[in-house]
Design a protein around this motif. Structure first.
Motif, short mmCIF file in Angstrom:
data_model
loop_
_atom_site.label_atom_id
_atom_site.label_comp_id
_atom_site.label_asym_id
_atom_site.label_seq_id
_atom_site.Cartn_x
_atom_site.Cartn_y
_atom_site.Cartn_z
N SER A 113 6.84 -111.31 -18.64
CA SER A 113 5.54 -111.83 -18.23
C SER A 113 4.43 -110.80 -18.44
N LYS A 114 4.68 -109.57 -17.98
CA LYS A 114 3.65 -108.54 -18.09
C LYS A 114 4.31 -107.19 -17.84
N TYR A 115 3.85 -106.16 -18.53
CA TYR A 115 4.47 -104.84 -18.39
C TYR A 115 4.31 -104.26 -16.99
N HIS A 116 3.24 -104.64 -16.28
CA HIS A 116 3.05 -104.14 -14.92
C HIS A 116 4.18 -104.55 -14.00
N ALA A 117 4.97 -105.53 -14.40
CA ALA A 117 6.08 -105.98 -13.57
C ALA A 117 7.07 -104.86 -13.28
N PHE A 118 7.09 -103.85 -14.13
CA PHE A 118 7.98 -102.72 -13.90
C PHE A 118 7.74 -102.10 -12.53
N LEU A 119 6.49 -102.11 -12.07
CA LEU A 119 6.18 -101.52 -10.77
C LEU A 119 6.88 -102.26 -9.64
N VAL A 120 6.99 -103.58 -9.75
CA VAL A 120 7.68 -104.37 -8.73
C VAL A 120 9.14 -103.95 -8.65
N ILE A 121 9.79 -103.89 -9.79
CA ILE A 121 11.21 -103.53 -9.82
C ILE A 121 11.41 -102.11 -9.33
N PHE A 122 10.54 -101.19 -9.78
CA PHE A 122 10.69 -99.78 -9.42
C PHE A 122 10.54 -99.57 -7.91
N PHE A 123 9.54 -100.19 -7.29
CA PHE A 123 9.32 -99.95 -5.86
C PHE A 123 10.38 -100.64 -5.00
N VAL A 124 10.96 -101.74 -5.48
CA VAL A 124 12.09 -102.33 -4.76
C VAL A 124 13.28 -101.37 -4.80
N LEU A 125 13.54 -100.79 -5.96
CA LEU A 125 14.61 -99.79 -6.06
C LEU A 125 14.33 -98.60 -5.14
N LEU A 126 13.09 -98.16 -5.11
CA LEU A 126 12.73 -97.01 -4.28
C LEU A 126 12.93 -97.31 -2.79
N SER A 127 12.80 -98.58 -2.42
CA SER A 127 12.98 -98.97 -1.02
C SER A 127 14.44 -98.97 -0.60
N ASN A 128 15.35 -98.95 -1.58
CA ASN A 128 16.79 -99.05 -1.27
C ASN A 128 17.57 -98.27 -2.32
N LEU A 129 17.58 -96.95 -2.19
CA LEU A 129 18.21 -96.10 -3.20
C LEU A 129 19.73 -96.26 -3.23
N ARG A 130 20.29 -96.90 -2.22
CA ARG A 130 21.73 -97.16 -2.25
C ARG A 130 22.13 -98.11 -3.39
N LEU A 131 21.13 -98.80 -3.92
CA LEU A 131 21.42 -99.66 -5.08
C LEU A 131 21.96 -98.85 -6.25
N SER A 144 24.23 -96.77 -6.27
CA SER A 144 25.69 -96.66 -6.19
C SER A 144 26.37 -98.02 -6.10
N ASN A 145 25.59 -99.09 -6.31
CA ASN A 145 26.13 -100.44 -6.22
C ASN A 145 26.45 -100.95 -7.62
N PRO A 146 27.73 -101.20 -7.94
CA PRO A 146 28.07 -101.64 -9.30
C PRO A 146 27.42 -102.97 -9.69
N TYR A 147 27.21 -103.85 -8.71
CA TYR A 147 26.58 -105.14 -9.02
C TYR A 147 25.09 -104.95 -9.35
N TRP A 201 23.94 -102.33 -10.95
CA TRP A 201 23.98 -101.88 -12.34
C TRP A 201 24.27 -103.04 -13.29
N MET A 202 25.09 -103.97 -12.81
CA MET A 202 25.36 -105.16 -13.63
C MET A 202 24.07 -105.96 -13.83
N ALA A 203 23.26 -106.08 -12.77
CA ALA A 203 21.98 -106.79 -12.88
C ALA A 203 21.07 -106.10 -13.89
N VAL A 204 21.06 -104.77 -13.86
CA VAL A 204 20.25 -104.01 -14.83
C VAL A 204 20.75 -104.27 -16.25
N ALA A 205 22.07 -104.28 -16.43
CA ALA A 205 22.65 -104.52 -17.76
C ALA A 205 22.28 -105.91 -18.27
N VAL A 206 22.35 -106.91 -17.40
CA VAL A 206 21.98 -108.28 -17.79
C VAL A 206 20.50 -108.33 -18.17
#
Length: 554
Positions: free
Chosen positions: A161-179, A181-184, A186-191
């Motif tokens: 949709s738009k390159y700025h969308a990266f900020l949404v994904i990045f800050f969600v990851l930053l809110s939960n760094l335990r992701l 170590s979560n294999p699922y 990483w699977m979502a990232v791969a998909v």
């Protein structure tokens, strides 16, 4: 259905959908919408300025309807989808008691309101941001293969949709760094990367033109507090209108526990801070921060349900917001109501004024990726934006539209022609002139790159490479060369004509897909502020093009 959505909610949703359809049909296009319609005429995995989602949606909507409604149909659909998802994301037992308050909150948000019927990249950005939060909430509750697959596909759609969308994904990851170590996860990232692969390949094939433009080539100017930082603060107010005080108060006071509310806060706060920092470097456009509306809507509505005073004031001021916005919506169609001449006004008129004088011959607009597609949409004529060094590159710089006008009789339109065959006036009273060129021949895709400029010595020849990407040879004698001088903000200072000679055996033709070396003596630079130079080309007397890769000088 009624278990999730009460009847009153569905009635509101239907009324909004019908209203947006009517608005979409009777409002003339914005210039940017015409530009994205131009995208959609040649579907691809990427475009100069943006990823392709907006073009895909326009193409799909045009299958069902013609004209403006076809372009905007799916914006109306996505809008009610966004509202429905936000409703689902609100997890509060009292929400069914305040359905009208929910819609007042959402519809009082200026750009969320507007993107209910306008088709711009931010329209799918809003929808897929909401869907991303829905996918993430599902992933938190049920981590597994299906949740990861869903999350990965939505992340890809968000980035399409738009390159700025990266900020949404990045800050969600930053809110939960335990992701991490979560294999699922990483699977979502791969998909997501797999789904986004075609766009990566498109970028590779086009020399990462979008990335280079947005990160490195976009001109800037010296910092101005009132226009940059204060302008950003004004944008923060404008995005919520009269409700801004209570919305920000609720946003910052919301302290709901859990990973999901934490993710909402991280995205809202993170985007606000990111663009605040950016405002010290460049002007921040209002729509760049629109993604905060999704987490803000969820957090603020939850807060409203628990705090009667906030609920009362947002409802009151939100109604005033909506009344103003509806007044402006009528003004988009009925011009006398709008306080100023707007870009949805008079496009059919100026287009008809041109075609009544030139018939169906192609029209080449100087430096206007906005006017060219608008004219083509309302006239059906071929049009092209001829970009020069005083402007910027855009989709017309990389696609094949130039081939549709080369060698033909065209009307060349500019504000700066000394002589003219026709003239016409835009709705804002700007006067344009047109001159016939027969035949029109341009080579705007020729590329130049300075090879040696280690010294500014005026006695040592400077060598540059000229590349011809066309499937035909280009005559040497049709080309003139200039040295474009740019300041440290990449703003053009001036162009100095230079006498460039081939540094190898002379040939009257530059062969297809061939490189040719030229040399010239560096002139004395008249201005100390010069930070970059590049070689530009004037072909057949046209104004200097955007041919060169800029080179930093000592």
């Amino acid at each position: 259905m009624k278990q999730k959505f009460p009847g009153l909610f569905l009635y509101f949703l239907l009324a909004i959908f019908i209203l947006n359809l009517l608005q979409a049909n009777f409002t003339q296009l914005l210039f940017d919408e015409a530009y994205y319609w131009y995208y959609a005429k040649d579907l691809a995995w990427g475009y100069f300025d943006h990823p392709p989602m907006v073009a895909w949606l326009i193409a799909l909507g045009s299958v069902f309807f013609e004209g403006e409604l076809g372009i905007r149909f799916l914006s109306c659909v996505l809008s009610i989808g966004t509202m429905s998802i936000i409703w689902v994301l609100v997890d509060h037992p009292k929400k069914r008691d305040y359905v009208s308050h929910f819609f007042v909150l959402i519809l009082s948000m200026t750009l969320v309101h507007a993107y209910g019927f306008l088709m711009l990249p931010d329209t799918p950005l809003l929808f897929f941001t909401a869907l991303f939060f829905l996918a993430y909430s599902y992933f938190l509750k049920n981590p597994g293969f299906l949740a990861a697959l869903f999350l990965g596909i939505v992340m890809a759609a968000l980035m399409y949709s738009k390159y700025h969308a990266f900020l949404v994904i990045f800050f969600v990851l930053l809110s939960n760094l335990r992701l991490l170590s979560n294999p699922y996860a990483w699977m979502a990232v791969a998909v997501s990367l797999l789904c986004y692969g075609p766009h990566f390949y498109w970028l590779y094939e086009h020399d990462f033109v979008s990335v280079n433009y947005h990160l490195f080539e976009r001109p800037n100017r010296p910092y101005e507090f009132f226009d940059f930082t204060l302008g950003y603060i004004i944008n923060l107010i404008a995005i919520f209108g009269l409700t801004f005080y209570w919305i920000y108060q609720a946003l910052f006071k919301n302290n709901d526990d859990g990973l999901f509310p934490r993710a909402l806060r991280f995205v809202a706060y993170g985007v606000l801070i990111f663009f605040l920092v950016s405002s010290f470097q460049r002007r921040v456009q209002t729509q760049w921060i629109i993604v905060i509306c999704i987490p803000a809507a969820v957090l603020v509505y939850n807060y409203m349900l628990n705090h009667g005073q906030t609920r009362k004031w947002i409802f009151r001021m939100g109604l005033l917001n909506i009344l103003i916005l509806f007044f402006l919506r009528v003004g988009l169609v009925y011009e006398p109501l709008f306080p100023v001449v707007f870009e949805t006004h008079g496009n059919k008129t100026w287009t008809k004024e041109i075609t009544s004088q030139v018939g169906d011959i192609p029209v080449v607009f100087e430096n206007s990726y906005r006017m060219s597609p608008m004219f083509s949409f309302y006239s059906g004529n071929i049009s092209f934006s001829l970009n020069n060094v005083w402007y910027r590159e855009n989709q017309y710089s990389i696609d094949k539209t130039e081939e549709t006008v080369r060698g033909k009789r065209v009307l060349y339109v500019s504000k700066y022609l000394p002589d003219r065959d026709i003239s016409f006036t835009m709705p804002d009273s700007t006067l344009f002139y047109g001159v016939y060129k027969d035949p029109f021949i341009s080579y705007r895709k020729l590329r130049t790159e300075i090879i040696n400029i280690s010294s500014m010595d005026t006695e040592i020849p400077v060598i540059f490479d000229l590349y011809n990407p066309y499937p035909f040879a280009v005559p040497n004698d049709e080309l003139e060369f200039g040295l474009a001088l740019l300041d440290s903000y990449k703003q053009l200072i001036e162009v100095i004509p230079i006498k460039a000679e081939p540094s190898e055996d002379y040939s009257p033709l530059i062969a297809s897909e061939a490189h040719r070396k030229f040399q010239f003596l560096m002139p004395e630079l008249p201005i100390e502020e010069v930070a970059y130079v590049k070689i530009v080309i004037s072909e057949n007397g046209l104004r200097w093009g955007l041919n060169g890769i800029k080179t930093e000088i000592d």
